[in-house]
Structure formats: C-alpha cells, structure tokens
Design an enzyme around this catalytic site. Structure first.
Site, PDB file in Angstrom:
ATOM      1  N   ARG A  97       2.916  36.335  40.188  1.00  0.00           N
ATOM      2  CA  ARG A  97       2.513  36.590  38.807  1.00  0.00           C
ATOM      3  C   ARG A  97       3.696  37.114  37.975  1.00  0.00           C
ATOM      4  NH1 ARG A  97      -2.579  40.413  40.035  1.00  0.00           N
ATOM      5  NH2 ARG A  97      -1.185  40.961  41.761  1.00  0.00           N
TER       6      ARG A  97
ATOM      7  N   GLU B 276      -4.674  50.234  35.859  1.00  0.00           N
ATOM      8  CA  GLU B 276      -5.966  50.402  36.520  1.00  0.00           C
ATOM      9  C   GLU B 276      -6.758  51.612  36.042  1.00  0.00           C
ATOM     10  OE1 GLU B 276      -3.060  52.611  39.186  1.00  0.00           O
ATOM     11  OE2 GLU B 276      -3.067  50.725  38.048  1.00  0.00           O
TER      12      GLU B 276
ATOM     13  N   LYS C 146       2.876  44.424  39.428  1.00  0.00           N
ATOM     14  CA  LYS C 146       2.652  45.318  40.558  1.00  0.00           C
ATOM     15  C   LYS C 146       3.551  46.545  40.465  1.00  0.00           C
ATOM     16  CE  LYS C 146       0.228  44.879  43.469  1.00  0.00           C
ATOM     17  NZ  LYS C 146      -1.181  45.336  43.536  1.00  0.00           N
TER      18      LYS C 146
ATOM     19  N   TYR D 203       0.365  47.963  37.068  1.00  0.00           N
ATOM     20  CA  TYR D 203      -0.528  48.537  38.076  1.00  0.00           C
ATOM     21  C   TYR D 203       0.297  49.475  38.964  1.00  0.00           C
ATOM     22  CZ  TYR D 203      -4.071  44.953  37.027  1.00  0.00           C
ATOM     23  OH  TYR D 203      -4.992  44.159  36.413  1.00  0.00           O
TER      24      TYR D 203
ATOM     25  N   HIS E 200      -1.609  52.226  41.212  1.00  0.00           N
ATOM     26  CA  HIS E 200      -2.445  52.613  42.362  1.00  0.00           C
ATOM     27  C   HIS E 200      -1.790  53.759  43.136  1.00  0.00           C
ATOM     28  CE1 HIS E 200      -5.148  49.257  41.654  1.00  0.00           C
ATOM     29  NE2 HIS E 200      -4.126  48.433  41.650  1.00  0.00           N
TER      30      HIS E 200
END
Length: 375
Positions: A15, A118, A75, A94, A96
């Site tokens: 991506r 997120e 990411k 993102y 996380h």
C-alpha cells in the site's frame, strides 16, 4: 506545509499513503508533496502518475524524512526508520502502540508528534480511519480462511459453502464490529453456517435484523465460546478495544477441544491478538500450526490487495491530512476532536491512556497537554 510519503518497507506491504488524486488535492491547498521513488508501484501508481499530479520524486527514504514536516504513511515505522524521524516531525499513520513496546519507546525517544489513524474517533465513537481497512480485513479473513481450510494447507478439507447433500462449514466470528460484520456477511454469502458473537445485546439485535438466515447471533462469554469452538471449522478473531490490547478470548488450552484442521484467523493481531497463541506473521509466511490448529495471523492483511486498500484508505485519511497541513497539528487537533483523539505520543509524552496502560507508562491528558503547550 512540506509533506513526505515514503515507500512502505514492512514485509509485503504494497500500500501507499497517498494516491495521485490525493496529491493533486493537497497541492490545491498550496502544500508541497514529496514522494519516495516507486512508493506507489505496488498499488499500481507510477512515479509519472505522481509527478503529473504535482508531486516531486525523491530517490531515497532518507531524503523524504529529512525534507518533510509531516510524514504520511500506512504502517507504523519499523526499526530502520526510527533514526530518520526528527524531533517535532508529525507522523500520520497506523501505529498500534499497544502491541509494540519497542515502537512506543522509540517514538517517545524521537520526540515526534505521533497521530494514529486507528484512534481518530468521531463523536459517535466510530473510527473513520480504521473502518476502511477493517472492511477490507473482515472480507479478506473469510477469503483466506476458506483457502487454508483446504487439506493440502493442513485445514480440515471442507468447502466453506458445502454442496447439495453435504452441509457447509461452520464459521464462528468473535466480535460484531466492522470486521466481524464484514466477515459474517462474506461467509454467509458463500453459504457457510455462521455464528457471530458480541458482548453488546444492542449490537446483536442489530446484527440479527440485517444478517441473512444462515447467520446466528450469540452473546460472547467464555462458556459460549468454548461450546462453539468444538464444532467450528473457521474462527475469526475480530475484537477491538481502540488503542488498547485486545483481550484473549481464545486461550492456549482451548486448542485442545478444537477439531484438527480448524483454522483461526486473528484480525486483531496488530493490537496484540484476541487468540492467545497468535503472533504476527507476514504474507510471505502467513500461517503456523499449534495442536493441529492452523493459525493465520498476518498483521497487514489489506496489504495483499493494495489497489483496493490504498484507494479506500486515502478516501478516508485525505480530509484529515488536509486539515493538518492547512492548520498545523496543534490547531487542527484543538478545532477537531476527531483528530485530537488520534494523538498518542507527543514530543516524548504519552497522551493516550490505552497506550500508557499497556506499558505502565506515565500519562498526560491530551487536553491538559495542549493547554500547557499554548501557554
């Protein structure tokens, strides 16, 4: 503002954070966009597409980080990127954090401004930047689960939808949010017998109304889970607690009561996983087996369908990226509570409680932080 988009370097992550159309929209607001060379090729976008949209191509990831005031990614940064991140640099991606103590401490040390897709949250508690990838991952979980149920891949050797005279597979979905809903719809569409569990009775009522007849709803508790996993062929872990670790709904001892060849797909693995035996895997080596149970735990499932995923993600992130570029992160977050909730780590301080709790770190309330920062 000067915006940089590096090429994703996580394993099999194809991506990219901006489409050429996204670049063109940002340029209309007077900002400068630098793309790393070949950043979009995995998603089907060439460097020529980006230059036509107004971006400037830089040859290396180092050049992008060195030049940009705001980095837009897909990411979380990985180890080789840590030292490229500058103090006060805004990272919009993102993260996380609750699933990686190393990443959390690295971003604290870099004193960057980390705004996590997120945890951007609207007033109705929905997560607008997580929803598109949750939709992709929920649908993919059934596609991948059906594949790994095949005998050559160590599954039970059962066709998800069955055939006339032969019953279909039984699918258990843990969690009735976006991922779980999409997974249940896909499994039901293929003809499987589906049970979807959630802790919210209101959510179960809603799901009972919208789902086809081959989907049953059930309250999520340990007793019900233990009973259903005995007869399930494919189990989807779709539990999310925003910004925090997912709870372990399936524990190590439960594998013993599953049938050999049962397939587990833990979509929550990037938040620590809701299946105790799951650990992050990659598209290169997506599965492992414990007690004859197949575990599929790819942490970036949507990366396997990058064209669809990139378009869906940019559709959601672009309006927020433009706000950040137009106003700067501090003013944008003060004026938009959606963005404010996305702040996780700011200049060395943890400002998101779920992250602080996950790793036993000190926590500064984000409103208090911004108030102090403006004095």
């Amino acid at each position: 503002m000067i915006i940089g988009v590096p090429k994703e370097i996580k394993n099999n992550e194809n991506r990219v954070a901006l489409t050429p159309a996204g670049v063109a929209e940002i340029k209309k607001h007077g900002h400068t966009v630098y793309m790393q060379a070949n950043a979009g090729t995995g998603s089907g976008f060439s460097d020529a597409d980006y230059t036509s949209a107004g971006a400037t191509i830089l040859p290396t990831i180092e050049a992008v980080y060195e030049t940009a005031e705001m980095i837009i990614k897909v990411k979380e940064p990985i180890a080789q990127e840590y030292n490229l991140i500058r103090e006060d640099q805004l990272l919009f991606t993102y993260f996380h954090f609750a699933s990686s103590e190393e990443l959390t401490h690295a971003m604290i040390a870099r004193k960057a401004v980390c705004l996590a897709y997120e945890t951007v949250e609207k007033a109705d508690r929905s997560l607008p930047l997580l929803i598109p990838m949750s939709e992709v991952a929920g649908r993919m979980s059934i596609q991948e689960g059906a594949h790994y149920l095949e005998k050559p891949l160590k599954g039970r050797g059962i066709l998800l939808g069955g055939v006339p005279g032969v019953p279909p597979a039984r699918v258990l979905v843990l969690g009735g949010g976006v991922v779980g809903t999409q997974a249940a719809k896909m499994a039901a569409g293929l003809g499987a017998h589906v049970t979807i569990m959630d802790v919210s009775l209101a959510r179960l009522r809603y799901l009972d109304d919208i789902m086809p007849p081959n989907v049953d709803t059930m309250m999520s508790n340990e007793y019900n889970i233990r009973e259903r996993i005995k007869v399930s062929d494919l189990i989807i872990g779709a539990v999310l607690i925003p910004g925090a670790k997912a709870p372990h709904l399936i524990t190590r001892d439960m594998l013993k009561i599953m049938r050999p060849g049962t397939v587990l797909v833990d979509v929550a693995v990037d938040q620590g996983g809701c299946i105790e035996t799951c650990k992050p895997t990659t598209h290169e080596n997506p599965t492992f087996i414990i007690d004859d149970v197949v575990h599929y735990c790819v942490a970036n499932m949507p990366g396997a369908v990058p064209y669809t995923s990139t378009l869906a993600l940019t559709n959601a992130t672009l309006p927020y990226a433009i706000q950040l570029a137009n106003k700067g992160w501090k003013k944008a977050c003060q004026e938009n509570r959606d963005l404010l909730s996305g702040l996780n780590v700011v200049k060395g301080e943890v400002v998101y409680k779920g992250v602080a709790d996950a790793w036993g770190l000190s926590y500064t309330n984000v409103d208090d932080y911004l108030e102090m920062a403006t004095v």
